[in-house]
Scaffold this motif. Structure first.
Motif, short mmCIF file in Angstrom:
data_model
loop_
_atom_site.label_atom_id
_atom_site.label_comp_id
_atom_site.label_asym_id
_atom_site.label_seq_id
_atom_site.Cartn_x
_atom_site.Cartn_y
_atom_site.Cartn_z
N ALA A 43 99.46 84.22 -32.55
CA ALA A 43 100.61 83.38 -32.03
C ALA A 43 99.94 82.59 -30.58
CB ALA A 43 101.83 84.19 -31.61
N GLN A 44 99.13 83.47 -30.04
CA GLN A 44 98.33 82.94 -28.63
C GLN A 44 96.94 82.27 -28.96
OE1 GLN A 44 99.92 82.71 -25.98
NE2 GLN A 44 101.58 83.52 -26.77
N GLY A 45 96.61 82.39 -30.28
CA GLY A 45 95.30 81.69 -30.55
C GLY A 45 94.17 82.80 -30.57
N LEU A 46 92.96 82.30 -31.50
CA LEU A 46 91.92 83.28 -31.46
C LEU A 46 90.60 82.80 -30.79
CD1 LEU A 46 92.81 84.38 -35.27
CD2 LEU A 46 93.52 85.51 -33.39
N PRO A 47 89.95 83.52 -30.17
CA PRO A 47 88.71 82.91 -29.44
C PRO A 47 87.58 82.79 -30.57
CG PRO A 47 89.03 85.06 -28.49
CD PRO A 47 90.38 84.84 -29.45
N LEU A 48 86.99 81.54 -30.87
CA LEU A 48 86.15 81.68 -31.79
C LEU A 48 84.91 82.28 -31.26
CD1 LEU A 48 86.79 77.75 -32.66
CD2 LEU A 48 87.22 79.64 -34.21
N ALA A 49 84.59 82.73 -30.32
CA ALA A 49 83.46 83.28 -29.65
C ALA A 49 83.53 84.64 -29.95
CB ALA A 49 83.21 82.98 -28.36
N ALA A 50 84.44 85.43 -30.55
CA ALA A 50 84.75 86.63 -30.67
C ALA A 50 83.64 87.27 -31.62
CB ALA A 50 86.14 86.95 -31.25
N LEU A 51 83.42 86.68 -32.64
CA LEU A 51 82.16 87.06 -33.63
C LEU A 51 80.68 86.96 -33.38
CD1 LEU A 51 84.07 86.20 -37.01
CD2 LEU A 51 84.08 88.21 -35.50
N GLY A 52 80.59 86.59 -32.06
CA GLY A 52 79.19 86.46 -31.46
C GLY A 52 78.90 84.93 -31.35
N ASN A 53 79.65 83.93 -32.06
CA ASN A 53 79.04 82.66 -31.90
C ASN A 53 79.38 81.87 -30.31
OD1 ASN A 53 78.63 81.83 -34.97
ND2 ASN A 53 80.56 83.09 -34.81
#
Length: 581
Positions: free
Chosen positions: A189-199
């Protein structure tokens, strides 16, 4: 024992009401900014009493212990809300309390203020075909945010079954989305950070459609069609966030046209393109200027080694050269020069003269080169130090014939490789003819008409007047050393001491090209051939073709070479048709 000194008057003055009001309006010093001469016994109570009095007087300054909690408890912006302007953003407002905050709590405010000054980030709405074309496209948008409509997930789910490249990409995209949603209990609901997987290059946020969005599309557009539902989402987001640029990204040309007709921003997915303009493609050859010998007359060095002449040149032209690039000098009344760059060091380069395959004594399996570019190509194909060769050119330039002739010479005569493996992308020009019976090689037979045509020519030229039995024996020997393989079964294989020919490479995606090239084992040579003007794969262009990708990435590698064949040698009819049709 002497009597104690009287209490200082400054400490008493600090708790007076007038002094409290002045202290509340003044910046609160931090712990590090306290005087070094003050002792903890006297400084800490004074600061505590002053901050307590400041709180009682409802001053804007907050206690040091309460400020971090207040920052953490600040209300978050609504989902996909447009970044506020500097005047409305609470963390960007300069106050006495904010100026006294520690560096760790002041850094986020500074970052947000910078974003507000440089402009809001863009919001990209991805079409399904972008994810199925490049499953890692989620991490190609740098600091910008991504929004996925619910219909995109539905289309990914309906295309995930099968063994095609599209199905594999759909499954990989779904696994990536699942990993992002499951990482550290991400809140969709608040959004997922795209850098969470190391990118680390992707610093934006991924948003999913979690609610129905109201939109108004023309009544002529069917509401149940997936493309129109995505357009409706883009329209709703544009209306909902007028201060933010919402852009549709799609590989579908008609989808982008419809979006622009509705007044919506739409773009093609450009990240997979190796070149923006196919005219900038590396040709592999460089003409030398007419005054080349005059400029190099004082500094040029030359020597003989192994039957070749080497030249060491300098100047600005040497800085433009790359390893294994061909250079040529042709001028009326002067002897021509055809050489290959073997070394580039600073402002100097070393040129090595070529073997002349236009002469009959250097014929390759009965084939001689008919023009300058064909001579360059044969020098690459027959060099044992070159492991990867790319040939590009229009129809009739001799790509397949030269590759086969060089392969037969090195397999049957020189015994450098054990066999020739030939494959190609099985993309139909017209409608599919349906099921093909037989073994793998028999199924590939209809796709290998070019192989049969060239083998017939080569066997005829090599056999001479040996008669029917001699030609039959030659054909049997040649075909015993050539294996035709399908690309569908290449994953996991390793080719050792093989001469691999990949025909029609312009129809391969960069990912497929990587899969094939990485099959090479010790002693293997790979030749990729194709015509960038004859791409039949959907969503593939000259700039994003796997052949273009390979040419651009291998440019300058000491064990790879490329040449673009310019002139057709098939027939005068084929040459004229290539020009006028």
């Amino acid at each position: 024992m002497p009597p104690l000194p009287p209490a200082p008057t400054r400490k008493a003055a600090r708790v007076q009401p007038s002094a409290v009001n002045e202290a509340a309006a003044a910046p609160v010093p931090d712990a590090e900014s306290a005087p070094a001469t003050a002792t903890p016994a006297r400084t800490v109570p004074a600061r505590t009493s002053r901050r307590a009095a400041a709180t009682a007087s409802a001053a804007p300054a907050a206690p040091a212990a309460a400020r971090p909690r207040r920052t953490a408890a600040a209300p978050q912006p609504a989902l996909l809300a447009a970044p506020p302007t500097p005047a409305a953003e609470p963390v960007a407002v300069a106050s006495a309390a904010a100026s006294a905050a520690p560096p760790t709590t002041r850094a986020p405010a500074k970052r947000k203020a910078t974003k507000a000054q440089t402009g809001p980030t863009r919001l990209f709405v991805l079409d399904t075909n972008v994810l199925m074309h490049d499953p890692v496209s989620l991490f190609r948008f740098e600091e910008h945010d991504i929004y996925l409509p619910m219909i995109v997930l539905e289309e990914l789910d309906s295309n995930k079954k099968g063994m095609s490249e599209v199905a594999r990409n759909a499954r990989q995209a779904s696994r990536t989305l699942d990993s992002l949603a499951a990482h550290n209990g991400g809140d969709i609901a608040q959004g997922l950070p795209l850098a969470a997987l190391g990118n680390k290059d992707a610093s934006g946020v991924l948003f999913f459609q979690t609610e129905a969005l109201s939109h108004t599309l023309p009544s002529g557009l069917p509401q149940g069609k997936a493309d129109n539902q995505i357009l409706g989402v883009v329209q709703a987001l544009t209306d909902k966030h007028p201060g933010r640029e919402v852009v549709l990204v799609s590989k579908d040309i008609n989808m982008r046209i419809k979006a622009r007709a509705l007044g919506l921003a739409a773009e093609d997915y450009q990240n997979d393109k190796a070149l923006d303009d196919d005219e900038l493609l590396y040709t592999g050859a460089l003409p030398l200027p007419a005054d080349f010998w005059t400029r190099q007359s004082k500094t040029i060095e030359s020597w003989q080694q192994g039957g070749h002449t080497f030249y060491r040149i300098g100047g600005p032209i040497a800085e433009q050269m790359v390893i294994n690039q061909f250079v040529y000098f042709e001028a009326p009344g002067e002897p021509p020069l055809y050489a290959r760059v073997t070394e580039v060091r600073g402002k100097t380069a070393v040129l090595k003269t070529l073997k002349d395959y236009t002469h009959l004594k250097n014929a390759v399996w009965g084939v001689t080169s008919r023009n300058r570019e064909q001579n360059f190509a044969l020098n690459l194909l027959l060099d044992p130090e070159i492991d990867f060769v790319t040939l590009a050119g229009t129809a009739g330039t001799g790509k397949t014939l030269m590759a086969l002739a060089a392969g037969l010479t090195q397999v049957l005569d020189e015994r450098r490789y054990t066999e020739i493996i030939m494959t190609r992308a099985t993309v139909s020009v017209g409608e599919d003819i349906g099921f093909l019976p037989g073994t793998e090689e028999e199924k590939m037979g209809p796709w290998m008409g070019a192989l049969d045509d060239n083998l017939e020519f080569l066997a005829k030229g090599e056999g001479g007047n040996a008669g029917e039995w001699g030609r039959a024996a030659t054909n049997e020997l040649v075909r015993s050393r050539i294996k035709v393989k399908s690309m569908n079964f290449m994953r996991g294989r390793t080719f050792m001491n093989k001469y691999v020919i990949i025909d029609e490479a312009q129809n391969l995606t960069p990912k497929q090209m990587k899969t094939l090239i990485t099959r090479a084992g010790p002693g293997t040579k790979i030749i990729c051939m194709g015509n960038l003007a004859q791409i039949d794969t959907p969503y593939l262009t000259e700039g994003s073709s796997g052949l273009t990708y390979a040419v651009d990435r291998f440019k300058g590698w000491p064990h790879g070479g490329h040449i673009t064949l310019a002139r057709g040698e098939r027939s005068r009819l084929a040459d004229f048709a290539s020009d006028v049709l």
